[in-house]
Design a protein around this motif. Structure first.
Motif, short mmCIF file in Angstrom:
data_model
loop_
_atom_site.label_atom_id
_atom_site.label_comp_id
_atom_site.label_asym_id
_atom_site.label_seq_id
_atom_site.Cartn_x
_atom_site.Cartn_y
_atom_site.Cartn_z
N TYR A 59 0.83 -1.21 0.00
CA TYR A 59 0.00 0.00 0.00
C TYR A 59 0.86 1.26 0.00
O TYR A 59 0.60 2.20 -0.74
CB TYR A 59 -0.92 -0.02 1.22
CG TYR A 59 -1.60 1.30 1.49
CD1 TYR A 59 -2.68 1.72 0.73
CD2 TYR A 59 -1.14 2.15 2.50
CE1 TYR A 59 -3.30 2.94 0.98
CE2 TYR A 59 -1.75 3.36 2.76
CZ TYR A 59 -2.83 3.75 1.99
OH TYR A 59 -3.43 4.97 2.23
N HIS A 60 1.92 1.27 0.82
CA HIS A 60 2.80 2.44 0.87
C HIS A 60 3.54 2.63 -0.46
O HIS A 60 3.77 3.77 -0.90
CB HIS A 60 3.80 2.29 2.01
CG HIS A 60 3.17 2.39 3.37
ND1 HIS A 60 2.51 3.51 3.81
CD2 HIS A 60 3.09 1.49 4.40
CE1 HIS A 60 2.05 3.32 5.04
NE2 HIS A 60 2.38 2.11 5.42
N LEU A 61 3.92 1.53 -1.09
CA LEU A 61 4.59 1.64 -2.39
C LEU A 61 3.65 2.22 -3.44
O LEU A 61 4.05 3.06 -4.24
CB LEU A 61 5.08 0.26 -2.83
CG LEU A 61 6.32 -0.28 -2.12
CD1 LEU A 61 6.58 -1.72 -2.51
CD2 LEU A 61 7.54 0.57 -2.44
N TYR A 62 2.41 1.77 -3.42
CA TYR A 62 1.46 2.30 -4.40
C TYR A 62 1.16 3.77 -4.13
O TYR A 62 1.11 4.60 -5.06
CB TYR A 62 0.17 1.49 -4.36
CG TYR A 62 -0.90 2.03 -5.29
CD1 TYR A 62 -0.82 1.82 -6.67
CD2 TYR A 62 -1.98 2.75 -4.80
CE1 TYR A 62 -1.78 2.32 -7.52
CE2 TYR A 62 -2.95 3.26 -5.65
CZ TYR A 62 -2.85 3.03 -7.01
OH TYR A 62 -3.81 3.54 -7.86
N LYS A 63 0.99 4.13 -2.89
CA LYS A 63 0.61 5.50 -2.54
C LYS A 63 1.74 6.48 -2.82
O LYS A 63 1.48 7.60 -3.30
CB LYS A 63 0.22 5.55 -1.06
CG LYS A 63 -0.17 6.94 -0.57
CD LYS A 63 -0.49 6.93 0.91
CE LYS A 63 -0.82 8.33 1.41
NZ LYS A 63 -1.11 8.35 2.86
N LEU A 99 13.68 3.80 -2.47
CA LEU A 99 14.51 2.67 -2.86
C LEU A 99 14.67 1.66 -1.73
O LEU A 99 14.71 0.45 -1.98
CB LEU A 99 15.88 3.17 -3.32
CG LEU A 99 15.88 4.03 -4.59
CD1 LEU A 99 17.29 4.50 -4.92
CD2 LEU A 99 15.30 3.24 -5.76
N ASN A 100 14.79 2.13 -0.49
CA ASN A 100 14.95 1.19 0.62
C ASN A 100 13.70 0.34 0.82
O ASN A 100 13.80 -0.86 1.12
CB ASN A 100 15.28 1.95 1.91
CG ASN A 100 16.68 2.54 1.88
OD1 ASN A 100 17.62 1.89 1.48
ND2 ASN A 100 16.79 3.79 2.30
N LEU A 101 12.54 0.93 0.64
CA LEU A 101 11.31 0.17 0.76
C LEU A 101 11.15 -0.80 -0.41
O LEU A 101 10.66 -1.92 -0.24
CB LEU A 101 10.12 1.12 0.84
CG LEU A 101 8.75 0.48 1.10
CD1 LEU A 101 8.76 -0.30 2.40
CD2 LEU A 101 7.66 1.55 1.13
N ILE A 102 11.56 -0.37 -1.61
CA ILE A 102 11.53 -1.26 -2.77
C ILE A 102 12.43 -2.46 -2.54
O ILE A 102 12.06 -3.61 -2.80
CB ILE A 102 11.96 -0.50 -4.04
CG1 ILE A 102 10.98 0.64 -4.34
CG2 ILE A 102 12.05 -1.44 -5.24
CD1 ILE A 102 11.45 1.57 -5.44
N ALA A 106 6.65 0.93 -11.92
CA ALA A 106 6.24 0.83 -10.51
C ALA A 106 4.79 0.38 -10.41
O ALA A 106 4.44 -0.46 -9.55
CB ALA A 106 6.43 2.18 -9.83
N TRP A 107 3.94 0.91 -11.26
CA TRP A 107 2.53 0.51 -11.26
C TRP A 107 2.38 -0.96 -11.61
O TRP A 107 1.57 -1.68 -11.02
CB TRP A 107 1.78 1.40 -12.25
CG TRP A 107 0.34 1.02 -12.45
CD1 TRP A 107 -0.69 1.25 -11.60
CD2 TRP A 107 -0.20 0.34 -13.58
NE1 TRP A 107 -1.86 0.76 -12.13
CE2 TRP A 107 -1.59 0.19 -13.35
CE3 TRP A 107 0.34 -0.15 -14.76
CZ2 TRP A 107 -2.43 -0.43 -14.25
CZ3 TRP A 107 -0.51 -0.77 -15.67
CH2 TRP A 107 -1.87 -0.91 -15.41
N LYS A 108 3.15 -1.42 -12.59
CA LYS A 108 3.07 -2.84 -12.97
C LYS A 108 3.50 -3.73 -11.82
O LYS A 108 2.83 -4.73 -11.51
CB LYS A 108 3.97 -3.10 -14.19
CG LYS A 108 3.43 -2.57 -15.50
CD LYS A 108 4.20 -3.13 -16.67
CE LYS A 108 5.69 -2.93 -16.51
NZ LYS A 108 6.46 -3.46 -17.64
#
Length: 928
Positions: free
Chosen positions: A275-279, A293-296, A715-717
């Motif tokens: 959710y955080h990545l999408y937001k 990048l760290n969360l990715i 990122a969306w994909k």
């Protein structure tokens, strides 16, 4: 496995309470277990307090099983404690006895390996056909394989500050993300996990010590090597989940996303990283924000994190190249009115009276120079003095990009614990296919253990077959390009006959705006683009097949081999047409009395000529069509088509309340080569903006706009369209780094040749400073100087225009000569139609320009590369400090552990109070 009912839960709580009352001495341990059961209730959305308020009873028809079925969007087993680390799905085939036997043996071997399994019946799935096998790795399995894979884990919180305050930091605040998103976890000093030194590491909770990305990586490692044959059979090829997926035993294998991308997980104890990545990352409205990048890396693994770090850095560096390209193009627009060459071409008294020789045999007639007025103006926008400066700037920009990326990569290697991720780590990633297909064994000199290997004769045979296949496809590309050239030669005459003076106004209007050269170039470029896409479609499958045939040993070796094959093919496929226009078209034409033909004189296919303004505008047309077409088709394929599918699936998921595993099952599978195609797309684009940038200074701007969209589309994909990939480690971008270096060096050479031989810059400078007749150096008279004269009566009969092709304005009684683009002596001269001295002066100037430009750019490139260290000094200091601390802490740990062992060995009588494991860990932690 049976589901836990409400009565069983109450009985468990009563038993735990009785055990606590009878074992007061173990109160903390039992209290922890009791809290775990309460936490289990909360993770599934049920509170123990509610049970107490209800008198400890369940309402009829509202069992715990029913409640769990109402909320199936969970990443835990039915007990709510064990986390789902991997999902396998399969269909119940009526005639699938062999598949059922394979599944039974495979799942039995998984249990022997220590994994825990739980099956969801097909009656609970939406299609009533699919079974889902949930896999959980307990602590013992995770600890064992973390030791085998040398996974780095924290042992002390880092005391090194992130960095110093940056001046004018407030300017970058609009582009920043919240700190909790940029740094989802604190920095730690890490060390490879050792199962025998568990007390050394910061293990607060065994269930959360290994993040989900590490857990699914370990489980996939087991799945890829687990056999599915019986113990009494020695069938070494029956091994690994990949073979089971290929033969249809299982339909899919994937780790779970932690939540839906559009909303948080209802369980606050569970992660909502998707959710955080999408937001904060996957939405296009965040295009101006930095990437988390760290969360990715934490969610997808280091390999995917490195890709997005490189793509973001490449996009940032494109900004400077795009700004310089716009400045160069702006200079061409502002100097539009000062272009005397185009003015002479468009002048009715100069270009209108200059009769040009026919551009093809029979069908083409004589034409006036001012018919190329528009193309000459267009050519000036890209072929001007600023283009030379921009070409040299791009040669230096490429070096700065590669050198600064090395520094950024070194920083990420340190921050992501990849400093020591070298070849020995790659050897742990031996492909299961290699272990299966290579039946020969030999002794490893280092490990002194037997290992599979591919004998040299077999390796050479497979390599030769692979090389022949690649060569065949490259020759096929050359044949296709030759066919496009034949099309250009054959169709040019048709366009020339259509666009001549005609009583039809529509044809006349088109003919006045579009020259036969431009019409031929545009149509040929579109045909060439279609051929490129068709060849790509087939060759991708051939490249994968021949790479599989070579049986590479490790995953890294497999990717590098496939990378070299695909890029070599793509290089020839995408760039061959541009190389033809830049370096071959208009260079081997001959002159009216002695034209050069492609397949001999009787083929009637004369080699193409360039416009009087040069071939640079045609190279620009070719580059724009191929580059833009590739980017548009790629974005449509990546974004618009999945958007419709995503809209339908999201509506379906909201309506039917799918389980977490069914939601992910409906997503697209992210293949092992998923990142390969993303890298390939960007590297091909990198070639376009570097190899031929002298012909189109706006190419970096187009690439920048595309990449801003590309980052968010990718990122969306990853966030919404793909299943969660298995986490993989990588400390750099692999073979792509060397490919970028080769393209960077080649770009200096190609741009120097483009400026010298494709552009008309050098002939104009030679005329300006050496051959201008007046005392003042101007470009007046350049067009007349650059065109040679030919006697019409000497044109061979095979090249003479037909009667119907000759325009009405042409009067053979008054017009006895025609002009053509070359530097040759006029008729009547003792050396008629041979090259003049000016031709050789221009050729010498072109060669001198190439040598000077190449040496200047290469000297600056190597100086910049030497001046900028690959690893920042701050990173070097941090690496040394971390290594020092690891050695110091390990030494202190071993010393204190030895003291405890010695003190315990000298105890004669047991003490009434026994030191528990918790006390021991507390003592060791205090020592550290």
């Amino acid at each position: 496995m049976r589901r836990i009912t409400g009565m069983a839960r109450e009985e468990t709580l009563i038993e735990m309470k009785s055990a606590m009352d009878s074992q007061i001495g173990d109160g903390p341990a039992m209290l922890t277990a009791f809290r775990m059961i309460l936490l289990t209730e909360e993770c599934n959305g049920h509170s123990h307090n509610n049970s107490i308020e209800d008198g400890g009873t369940q309402l009829p028809g509202h069992t715990e099983t029913d409640r769990l079925q109402q909320n199936k969007d969970t990443v835990f087993f039915r007990d709510g404690v064990r986390r789902i680390d991997f999902i396998l799905s399969y269909l119940d085939d009526k005639d699938g006895e062999k598949k059922q036997e394979r599944r039974r043996e495979f799942e039995a071997n998984l249990k022997k390996a220590g994994l825990e399994l739980e099956t969801e019946d097909k009656s609970d799935s939406d299609d009533l056909k699919t079974y889902f096998l949930k896999i959980h790795a307990p602590w013992e399995v995770l600890a064992t394989y973390a030791d085998v894979l040398k996974i780095k884990v924290p042992f002390k919180e880092s005391d090194i500050p992130h960095g110093q305050d940056v001046p004018l930091e407030w300017l970058s605040r609009p582009f920043r993300l919240p700190e909790k998103v940029m740094r989802p976890q604190p920095d730690y000093f890490t060390s490879p996990f050792d199962k025998d030194k568990i007390d050394f590491f910061l293990i607060k909770n065994q269930d959360t010590f290994f993040p989900p990305s590490t857990r699914n990586r370990i489980v996939y490692y087991i799945l890829s090597r687990c056999p599915y044959h019986k113990e009494d059979r020695k069938e070494t090829d029956k091994k690994g989940i990949k073979r089971l997926l290929n033969n249809g035993t299982y339909t899919s294998a994937f780790p779970l996303h932690d939540c839906r991308y559009w909303e948080r997980n209802t369980n606050e104890q569970c992660e909502s990283e998707r959710y955080h990545l999408y937001k904060n990352w996957a939405r296009f409205l965040c295009f101006y924000k930095e990437q988390p990048l760290n969360l990715i890396r934490k969610y997808y693994g280091e390999k995917i994190g490195i890709y997005f770090a490189w793509l973001g850095f490449y996009t940032e560096m494109l900004f400077f190249a795009a700004v310089m390209g716009v400045i160069c193009f702006t200079y061409g627009v502002l100097s539009y009115d000062d272009n005397l060459t185009s003015k002479e071409i468009c002048d009715p008294s100069i270009g209108g009276r200059t009769v040009m020789c026919p551009l093809c045999d029979k069908k083409c007639s004589y034409w006036k120079l001012n018919s190329t007025c528009l193309s000459s103006w267009q050519s000036h926008l890209f072929d001007n003095e600023g283009t030379v400066f921009f070409a040299m700037f791009m040669g230096i920009w490429v070096t700065l990009f590669l050198e600064f990326w090395k520094r950024r990569q070194a920083q990420l290697e340190y921050e992501w614990d990849l400093v020591d991720f070298e070849e020995e780590q790659q050897q742990l990633q031996i492909r299961p296919e290699f272990e299966t297909k290579c039946t020969d064994q030999r002794l490893n000199r280092i490990t002194q253990e037997m290992e599979p290997y591919l004998p040299l004769p077999k390796k050479c045979g497979r390599f030769c077959l692979s090389g022949v296949t690649v060569l065949f496809w490259m020759l096929l590309i050359v044949a296709c390009i030759t066919g496009v050239i034949v099309y250009r030669l054959a169709v040019y005459a048709a366009f020339a006959s259509i666009m001549k003076d005609s009583p039809t106004k529509k044809i006349h209007l088109v003919g006045s705006l579009i020259t036969p050269q431009l019409a031929t170039s545009v149509t040929a470029s579109f045909i060439n683009f279609v051929i490129i896409m068709i060849l790509n479609f087939f060759y991708e499958r051939v490249a994968i097949w021949i790479t599989d045939m070579e049986i590479p040993k490790t995953h890294l070796e497999y990717e590098n081999k496939l990378t070299m094959k695909m890029f070599l093919f793509q290089f020839v496929n995408y760039y061959s047409s541009c190389f033809y226009v830049a370096f071959f078209k208009g260079k081997f034409v001959g002159y009216p009395g002695n034209y050069t033909y492609m397949f001999g004189k009787y083929s009637r296919l004369r080699n193409e000529e360039c416009d009087p303004g040069g071939c640079l505008i045609e190279l620009t047309t070719q580059l724009v069509i191929v580059m833009t077409g590739k980017q548009v088709c790629g974005n449509i394929q990546e974004a618009l088509l999945p958007l419709l599918r995503n809209w339908w699936c999201s509506r379906k998921a909201r309506k039917d309340q799918y389980s977490r595993w069914e939601q992910d099952h409906d997503l697209q599978n992210f293949s092992q080569l998923g990142l390969f195609y993303e890298y390939l797309e960007m590297v091909i684009q990198f070639g376009f903006i570097t190899l031929f940038v002298a012909s189109f200074p706006l190419a970096p701007l187009l690439a920048l706009c595309n990449n801003i969209l590309e980052v968010r589309v990718d990122a969306w994909k990853f966030t919404t369209q793909f299943r969660r990939p298995v986490a993989a480690k990588a400390h750099n971008i692999g073979a792509w780094q060397e490919i970028l270096n080769v393209v960077a060096i080649l770009s200096v050479v190609t741009n120097a040749f483009i400026m010298a031989f494709t552009s008309d810059m050098i002939p104009r400078l030679v005329y300006l400073y050496a051959y201008h007749p007046g005392s003042e150096a101007t470009m007046s008279g350049y067009i007349n100087n650059s065109l040679s004269v030919y006697d019409i009566s000497q044109i061979p009969l095979l090249s003479t225009p037909e009667e119907g092709a000759i325009p009405a304005w042409f009067n053979s009684s008054f017009i006895t000569t025609c002009r053509y683009r070359d530097y040759r002596y006029p008729p009547g001269h003792q050396r008629q139609y041979s090259h003049t001295m000016q031709f050789w002066h221009i050729l010498a100037a072109k060669l001198a320009f190439i040598i000077i430009m190449e040496h200047v750019v290469f000297v600056v490139k190597f100086f910049v590369a030497w001046l900028i260290p690959d690893v920042p000094s701050e990173v070097k200091a941090r690496i040394k400090r971390e290594r020092y601390l690891i050695q110091e802490y390990l030494h202190n740990y071993e010393v204190e552990k030895l003291k405890i062992q010695l003190s315990q060995s000298f105890i004669i009588e047991p003490k009434p109070e026994v030191c528990t494991a918790t006390d021991k860990h507390h003592v060791l932690s205090e020592c550290l």
